[in-house]
Design an enzyme around this catalytic site. Structure first.
Site, PDB file in Angstrom:
ATOM      1  NE  ARG A 108      -0.511 -27.458 -24.345  1.00  0.00           N
ATOM      2  CZ  ARG A 108      -0.493 -28.165 -23.218  1.00  0.00           C
ATOM      3  NH1 ARG A 108      -0.678 -29.464 -23.247  1.00  0.00           N
ATOM      4  NH2 ARG A 108      -0.297 -27.569 -22.068  1.00  0.00           N
ATOM      5  NE  ARG A 146       1.016 -27.902 -12.342  1.00  0.00           N
ATOM      6  CZ  ARG A 146       0.530 -27.881 -13.597  1.00  0.00           C
ATOM      7  NH1 ARG A 146      -0.539 -28.597 -13.911  1.00  0.00           N
ATOM      8  NH2 ARG A 146       1.116 -27.147 -14.503  1.00  0.00           N
TER       9      ARG A 146
HETATM   10  P1  ADP Z   1      -0.352 -27.889 -18.216  1.00  0.00           P
HETATM   11  O1  ADP Z   1      -0.371 -28.627 -16.936  1.00  0.00           O
HETATM   12  O2  ADP Z   1      -0.086 -26.460 -18.115  1.00  0.00           O
HETATM   13  O3  ADP Z   1      -1.572 -28.147 -19.048  1.00  0.00           O
HETATM   14  P2  ADP Z   1       1.347 -29.777 -19.619  1.00  0.00           P
HETATM   15  O4  ADP Z   1       1.995 -30.625 -18.601  1.00  0.00           O
HETATM   16  O5  ADP Z   1       0.176 -30.322 -20.349  1.00  0.00           O
HETATM   17  O6  ADP Z   1       0.969 -28.382 -18.967  1.00  0.00           O
HETATM   18  O7  ADP Z   1       2.405 -29.312 -20.711  1.00  0.00           O
HETATM   19  C1  ADP Z   1       3.667 -28.789 -20.326  1.00  0.00           C
HETATM   20  C2  ADP Z   1       4.406 -28.306 -21.557  1.00  0.00           C
HETATM   21  O8  ADP Z   1       4.652 -29.411 -22.448  1.00  0.00           O
HETATM   22  C3  ADP Z   1       3.669 -27.280 -22.423  1.00  0.00           C
HETATM   23  O9  ADP Z   1       3.818 -25.948 -21.927  1.00  0.00           O
HETATM   24  C4  ADP Z   1       4.391 -27.487 -23.768  1.00  0.00           C
HETATM   25  O10 ADP Z   1       5.673 -26.919 -23.741  1.00  0.00           O
HETATM   26  C5  ADP Z   1       4.559 -29.003 -23.804  1.00  0.00           C
HETATM   27  N1  ADP Z   1       3.394 -29.662 -24.409  1.00  0.00           N
HETATM   28  C6  ADP Z   1       2.521 -30.501 -23.779  1.00  0.00           C
HETATM   29  N2  ADP Z   1       1.595 -30.954 -24.643  1.00  0.00           N
HETATM   30  C7  ADP Z   1       1.861 -30.385 -25.843  1.00  0.00           C
HETATM   31  C8  ADP Z   1       1.250 -30.433 -27.120  1.00  0.00           C
HETATM   32  N3  ADP Z   1       0.143 -31.170 -27.344  1.00  0.00           N
HETATM   33  N4  ADP Z   1       1.813 -29.709 -28.129  1.00  0.00           N
HETATM   34  C9  ADP Z   1       2.909 -28.978 -27.927  1.00  0.00           C
HETATM   35  N5  ADP Z   1       3.535 -28.875 -26.741  1.00  0.00           N
HETATM   36  C10 ADP Z   1       3.026 -29.559 -25.692  1.00  0.00           C
HETATM   37  P1  ADP Z   2      -3.883 -28.989 -15.720  1.00  0.00           P
HETATM   38  O1  ADP Z   2      -3.544 -30.431 -16.000  1.00  0.00           O
HETATM   39  O2  ADP Z   2      -5.136 -28.544 -16.410  1.00  0.00           O
HETATM   40  O3  ADP Z   2      -2.733 -28.065 -15.946  1.00  0.00           O
HETATM   41  P2  ADP Z   2      -3.843 -29.809 -12.902  1.00  0.00           P
HETATM   42  O4  ADP Z   2      -4.785 -30.951 -12.800  1.00  0.00           O
HETATM   43  O5  ADP Z   2      -2.398 -30.098 -12.849  1.00  0.00           O
HETATM   44  O6  ADP Z   2      -4.231 -28.888 -14.174  1.00  0.00           O
HETATM   45  O7  ADP Z   2      -4.236 -28.785 -11.707  1.00  0.00           O
HETATM   46  C1  ADP Z   2      -3.499 -27.582 -11.503  1.00  0.00           C
HETATM   47  C2  ADP Z   2      -3.360 -27.347  -9.994  1.00  0.00           C
HETATM   48  O8  ADP Z   2      -4.642 -27.025  -9.434  1.00  0.00           O
HETATM   49  C3  ADP Z   2      -2.868 -28.554  -9.202  1.00  0.00           C
HETATM   50  O9  ADP Z   2      -2.079 -28.076  -8.140  1.00  0.00           O
HETATM   51  C4  ADP Z   2      -4.155 -29.216  -8.686  1.00  0.00           C
HETATM   52  O10 ADP Z   2      -3.946 -29.902  -7.456  1.00  0.00           O
HETATM   53  C5  ADP Z   2      -5.065 -28.015  -8.487  1.00  0.00           C
HETATM   54  N1  ADP Z   2      -6.481 -28.263  -8.822  1.00  0.00           N
HETATM   55  C6  ADP Z   2      -6.987 -29.033  -9.815  1.00  0.00           C
HETATM   56  N2  ADP Z   2      -8.338 -28.961  -9.845  1.00  0.00           N
HETATM   57  C7  ADP Z   2      -8.692 -28.108  -8.856  1.00  0.00           C
HETATM   58  C8  ADP Z   2      -9.964 -27.611  -8.359  1.00  0.00           C
HETATM   59  N3  ADP Z   2     -11.126 -27.960  -8.949  1.00  0.00           N
HETATM   60  N4  ADP Z   2      -9.946 -26.756  -7.313  1.00  0.00           N
HETATM   61  C9  ADP Z   2      -8.762 -26.375  -6.749  1.00  0.00           C
HETATM   62  N5  ADP Z   2      -7.551 -26.798  -7.149  1.00  0.00           N
HETATM   63  C10 ADP Z   2      -7.514 -27.658  -8.179  1.00  0.00           C
END
Ligand code: ADP
Ligand code: ADP
Length: 217
Positions: A91, A130
């Site tokens: 990230r 979500r």
């Molecule tokens: P999202 O679904 O929004 O992509 P993640 O589940 O990947 O969120 O990440 C949730 C939180 O975990 C981030 O907002 C950050 O606080 C932390 N995090 C995840 N991956 C990283 C990373 N590669 N570097 C720093 N913080 C991270």
């Molecule tokens: P990220 O890991 O990038 O944060 P997620 O895979 O957790 O994203 O998806 C974020 C939210 O959007 C979840 O509630 C998921 O079910 C939904 N979602 C993911 N892909 C799509 C899509 N192509 N269209 C609509 N909703 C989606």
């Protein structure tokens, strides 16, 4: 045999986790999600979990050294021998440099960098709806990917909850953090790898199809 690593790039809520799970099932590669690993540590109240709890709930990034050490540890597990799909890591440019160094050591390479993108209003709608499974982090959406029974995970019958950082104010902060600290990776991978842009505004199935095509190249 060199191992295959796929880095899924894209803003919070674009669908990286959803696509990584589908891809892991299809390819047999491990799905490594840094966010899931932090949340597991928080749930188990480990030392790392205690250190990062507030950072996650504020929507800020965990410091690079802690994140890199956690991922390094995860990539040395046997299920990553053939490679992994990296979801949420790297990230920052410093994390990307650390990944290059680690993979050189494991005789692996970042083979594909799909960059899934969508406009901000779509990200906010996806993150706000979500719902996450308490037991194993399976992901649903109240409208776009609802479970068969409201509030219950289809796979392990666990209850679904809304992540604290999926509340609207934290969502806005996370998108800003992405713009400031993670978006520079788009240029980083454009320079050294074959970055492939994918329209994340499509349905889940259509994104899966686009991703599949981009990985064939
Ligand atoms: P999202 O679904 O929004 O992509 P993640 O589940 O990947 O969120 O990440 C949730 C939180 O975990 C981030 O907002 C950050 O606080 C932390 N995090 C995840 N991956 C990283 C990373 N590669 N570097 C720093 N913080 C991270
Ligand atoms: P990220 O890991 O990038 O944060 P997620 O895979 O957790 O994203 O998806 C974020 C939210 O959007 C979840 O509630 C998921 O079910 C939904 N979602 C993911 N892909 C799509 C899509 N192509 N269209 C609509 N909703 C989606």
């Amino acid at each position: 045999m060199p191992t295959t690593f796929i880095v899924l790039l894209g803003p919070p809520g674009v669908g990286k986790g959803t696509q990584a799970s589908i891809l892991a099932e299809r390819t047999g590669l491990a799905h490594v999600s840094s966010g899931d690993l932090f949340r597991e540590n928080i749930k188990k109240n480990t030392e790392l979990g205690k250190l990062v709890k507030k950072i996650l709930s504020d929507g800020e990034l965990v410091p690079d050294d802690l994140t890199i050490a956690m991922i390094r540890n995860r990539l040395t597990r046997p299920d990553c021998e053939a490679g992994a799909i990296l979801d949420g890591f790297p990230r920052t440019p410093a994390q990307a440099d650390a990944l290059q160094a680690m993979l050189a050591e494991f005789n692996g390479d970042v083979e594909h960098v799909p960059f899934i993108n969508a406009p901000e209003d779509i990200l906010v709608t996806r993150l706000s709806g979500r719902r996450t499974c308490r037991a194993n982090g399976h992901v649903y959406h109240t409208t776009y990917n609802p479970p068969k029974r409201a509030g219950i995970c289809d796979i392990d019958n666990s209850d679904l909850y809304q992540r604290e950082d999926d509340q609207v104010d934290t969502v806005k902060r996370r998108i800003q953090v992405y713009m400031d600290q993670t978006a520079p990776l788009i240029e980083y991978y454009r320079r050294i790898n074959n970055l492939q842009e994918i329209d994340g505004a499509q349905t889940i199935e259509a994104v899966t199809a686009s991703l599949g095509k981009s990985l064939e190249n």
